[in-house]
Write an enzyme that holds these catalytic residues in place. Structure first.
Site, mmCIF file in Angstrom:
data_model
loop_
_atom_site.group_PDB
_atom_site.id
_atom_site.type_symbol
_atom_site.label_atom_id
_atom_site.label_comp_id
_atom_site.label_asym_id
_atom_site.label_seq_id
_atom_site.Cartn_x
_atom_site.Cartn_y
_atom_site.Cartn_z
ATOM 1 N N CYS A 92 0.730 -1.289 -0.181
ATOM 2 C CA CYS A 92 0.006 0.133 0.205
ATOM 3 C C CYS A 92 0.818 0.963 -0.238
ATOM 4 O O CYS A 92 0.389 2.581 -0.320
ATOM 5 C CB CYS A 92 -0.318 -0.273 1.395
ATOM 6 S SG CYS A 92 -2.514 -1.654 1.321
ATOM 7 N N HIS A 358 -9.421 3.380 -1.115
ATOM 8 C CA HIS A 358 -7.672 2.937 -1.784
ATOM 9 C C HIS A 358 -6.875 2.231 -2.613
ATOM 10 O O HIS A 358 -7.085 1.206 -2.687
ATOM 11 C CB HIS A 358 -7.531 2.571 -0.272
ATOM 12 C CG HIS A 358 -5.972 2.092 -0.165
ATOM 13 N ND1 HIS A 358 -4.887 2.034 -0.680
ATOM 14 C CD2 HIS A 358 -5.768 1.226 0.420
ATOM 15 C CE1 HIS A 358 -4.329 1.790 0.323
ATOM 16 N NE2 HIS A 358 -4.293 0.718 0.359
ATOM 17 N N CYS A 388 0.072 2.339 6.535
ATOM 18 C CA CYS A 388 1.081 1.474 6.909
ATOM 19 C C CYS A 388 0.687 0.515 5.774
ATOM 20 O O CYS A 388 -0.137 0.769 4.640
ATOM 21 C CB CYS A 388 0.127 0.776 7.890
ATOM 22 S SG CYS A 388 -1.320 0.813 7.869
#
Length: 402
Positions: A92, A358, A388
């Site tokens: 990510c 996201h 994170c």
């Protein structure tokens, strides 16, 4: 001596729902990245031969998102042949890592300018497609007590005592802030409408938002991860954290990040590049950092990587005016604010991934751009973007408005 690295511009697509009926499903990732690169060139009158590299992050760099997508997008956008391309993968955090990669090249003096960003078409390349040893090889997964991220999110809630009401209330506030930001046009400068193959605009806004969400409406959603726990991951979690008697399952689709498609990019360069290109810098990159954290939860890195970046910058947390932390799950942000003792008024002031979505590899670049726009809108000075990432990773970048 390090060369100062400046941000000259940034752009992103709107986020489309990451499923077959989403507005961007027909647009491959290379085209999403291409359209952002074209926008950065065209609106800045950019001579692309001044760029050294374009680095694109992608969290699923396989199939049509593989093959060094960055170079394909560079050529597809009509950039100078001399511009190199690179693809990076830090789950990510890939998009922010790409920005930091370009910043490092410039700071070292080996490059004068480049673009860092990310892309993800989650409707076309399904999350988990690139499953690797850390999750799929028993010889690796066993020693790391591997469990899916949803289990980690509920582990945080269990260990830190966040209730269902706590995480739902956070999600509602994310939706409220995102709705206000769109209503007030805070994203207008940076969002590039996406066009289809015949040039028709097909999306101008983030379509994942649910601005009418309330704590009461979110309470009706069923927890998302008991099924994963029943596959044996609850046992794995208790082996890693024997102090836990029972898992608290509080996360749902309403208080977790949305699955979406999108791309974002940041134009970076030295002061000499700015003079050659006739561009005025908007911000300076003060510092960046990446870190590893406990891999079972895999979502606890933000506080530690924030402190590492602050140390690299010679700053304290109170010298940061705004924080943009990816809302992977509501508990991730609650934990960060508690550990860092930072008020919610400074964190994700325009909402976050719970409301907006996201797009894995793109989010890091998107939130850094959002932070810059908000600094300019409010006249504030400094911001940190951080995420994170899978397998217990975290990345952060600090910028200063100029």
């Amino acid at each position: 001596m390090m060369t100062d690295v400046y941000i000259y511009d940034h752009a992103r697509t709107p986020r489309g729902k990451g499923r077959p009926d989403g507005a961007l499903h027909e647009i491959p990732a290379v085209q999403l990245a291409t359209q952002v690169l074209e926008a950065l060139r065209d609106r800045n009158g950019l001579d692309t031969s001044l760029l050294d590299d374009v680095v694109i992050g992608c969290a699923q760099p396989v199939a049509e998102q593989g093959g060094v997508l960055a170079r394909a997008a560079v050529l597809n956008a009509g950039y100078a042949q001399s511009v190199a391309g690179q693809q990076v993968h830090r789950f990510c955090a890939s998009g922010l890592e790409a920005v930091n990669n370009v910043a490092g090249q410039i700071a070292s003096g080996m490059s004068q300018a480049g673009i860092g960003g990310g892309v993800e078409s989650m409707s076309r390349v399904i999350m988990g497609y690139d499953s690797g040893a850390w999750s799929a090889d028993p010889r690796v997964a066993h020693h790391n007590y591997f469990a899916p991220q949803g289990i980690g999110a509920d582990l945080i809630a269990t260990l830190d005592g966040y209730s269902r009401t706590d995480v739902d209330a956070y999600a509602v506030e994310s939706q409220r802030r995102a709705a206000l930001a769109w209503d007030e046009g805070r994203f207008d400068r940076s969002v590039v409408p996406v066009r289809d193959v015949i040039g028709e605009v097909i999306l101008t806004h983030d379509e994942h938002r649910r601005p009418g969400s309330t704590v009461e409406s979110l309470a009706a959603l069923k927890p998302a991860f008991p099924g994963m726990a029943a596959l044996g991951f609850d046992r794995v979690a208790r082996e890693r954290y024997p102090e836990i008697e029972d898992m608290e399952f509080v996360h749902t689709g309403g208080n977790s990040s949305g699955i979406v498609d999108g791309s974002g990019a940041i134009l970076l360069g030295s002061a000499d590049f700015g003079k050659a290109a006739g561009l005025t810098p908007r911000a300076r990159i003060r510092a960046w950092a990446s870190i590893g954290s406990e891999p079972t939860i895999m979502l606890t890195a933000p506080a530690d990587v924030a402190n590492k970046a602050l140390k690299n910058a010679g700053m304290t947390k109170d010298e940061i005016d705004l924080y943009e932390l990816n809302e992977a799950f509501a508990s991730v942000v609650l934990r960060f604010m508690n550990r860092m003792e930072i008020d919610h008024a400074k964190v994700n002031v325009n909402g976050g991934a719970i409301a907006l979505g996201h797009p894995l590899g793109a989010t890091g670049a998107m939130i850094l751009g959002t932070a810059l726009d908000e600094l300019e809108r409010t006249g504030k000075g400094t911001a940190m973007a951080l995420l994170c990432a899978g397998n217990g990773l975290g990345t952060a970048t600090i910028i200063e408005r100029v």
